[in-house]
Write an enzyme that holds these catalytic residues in place. Structure first.
Site, mmCIF file in Angstrom:
data_model
loop_
_atom_site.group_PDB
_atom_site.id
_atom_site.type_symbol
_atom_site.label_atom_id
_atom_site.label_comp_id
_atom_site.label_asym_id
_atom_site.label_seq_id
_atom_site.Cartn_x
_atom_site.Cartn_y
_atom_site.Cartn_z
ATOM 1 N N ARG A 76 0.843 -1.204 0.000
ATOM 2 C CA ARG A 76 0.000 0.000 0.000
ATOM 3 C C ARG A 76 0.871 1.244 0.000
ATOM 4 O O ARG A 76 0.598 2.205 -0.712
ATOM 5 C CB ARG A 76 -0.906 -0.018 1.229
ATOM 6 C CG ARG A 76 -1.684 1.276 1.418
ATOM 7 C CD ARG A 76 -1.315 1.880 2.776
ATOM 8 N NE ARG A 76 -2.005 3.130 2.986
ATOM 9 C CZ ARG A 76 -1.368 4.276 3.183
ATOM 10 N NH1 ARG A 76 -0.066 4.348 3.188
ATOM 11 N NH2 ARG A 76 -2.048 5.379 3.369
ATOM 12 N N HIS A 81 2.601 6.107 -2.098
ATOM 13 C CA HIS A 81 3.633 7.136 -1.972
ATOM 14 C C HIS A 81 4.748 7.045 -3.002
ATOM 15 O O HIS A 81 5.433 8.032 -3.247
ATOM 16 C CB HIS A 81 4.245 7.085 -0.572
ATOM 17 C CG HIS A 81 3.236 7.284 0.512
ATOM 18 N ND1 HIS A 81 2.577 8.482 0.699
ATOM 19 C CD2 HIS A 81 2.754 6.441 1.445
ATOM 20 C CE1 HIS A 81 1.735 8.357 1.716
ATOM 21 N NE2 HIS A 81 1.812 7.136 2.181
#
Length: 117
Positions: A76, A81
């Site tokens: 994730r 990011h």
């Protein structure tokens, strides 16, 4: 305090895995890689999985060491990011090799820990 019980978050993970498997079941890697809508849908479900993991108490995670909690959260983090580093071959390998075995372990958690206790 989380807005939803962590057990519901486990159900969210199972649903996201099911969605990923349904979307990719009749698709080759080459088709997957070329279909940006499908790629983005799958990556979104990986974000849901990783976000849901954050609500599972640490003591529960320790009780179920066969579930790769940290790796799921890590995926994730990369998708969210470091999206420019997402390796679609690795995503595909995860779909094909890792996700199918996770569902029984997650269902075991729900069965053992009960929902709504």
């Amino acid at each position: 305090m989380p807005s939803r019980d962590w057990r519901l978050r486990i159900q969210d993970i199972v649903e996201s895995i099911t969605e990923i498997e349904q979307c990719t079941s009749n698709v080759s890697f080459e088709e997957f890689e070329k279909n940006q809508t499908l790629v983005k849908a799958v990556l979104y479900d990986f974000v849901v999985i990783g976000e849901a993991i954050r609500s599972v108490p640490h003591e529960i995670q320790l009780r179920y060491p066969l579930i790769p909690w940290r790796l799921m959260g890590g995926m994730r983090n990369v998708v969210t990011h470091e999206y420019f580093q997402v390796n679609l071959s690795r995503v595909w390998a995860t779909i094909q090799e890792d996700l199918p075995s996770l569902v029984p372990h997650l269902l075991e958690v729900l069965e053992n820990e009960g929902l709504g206790e």
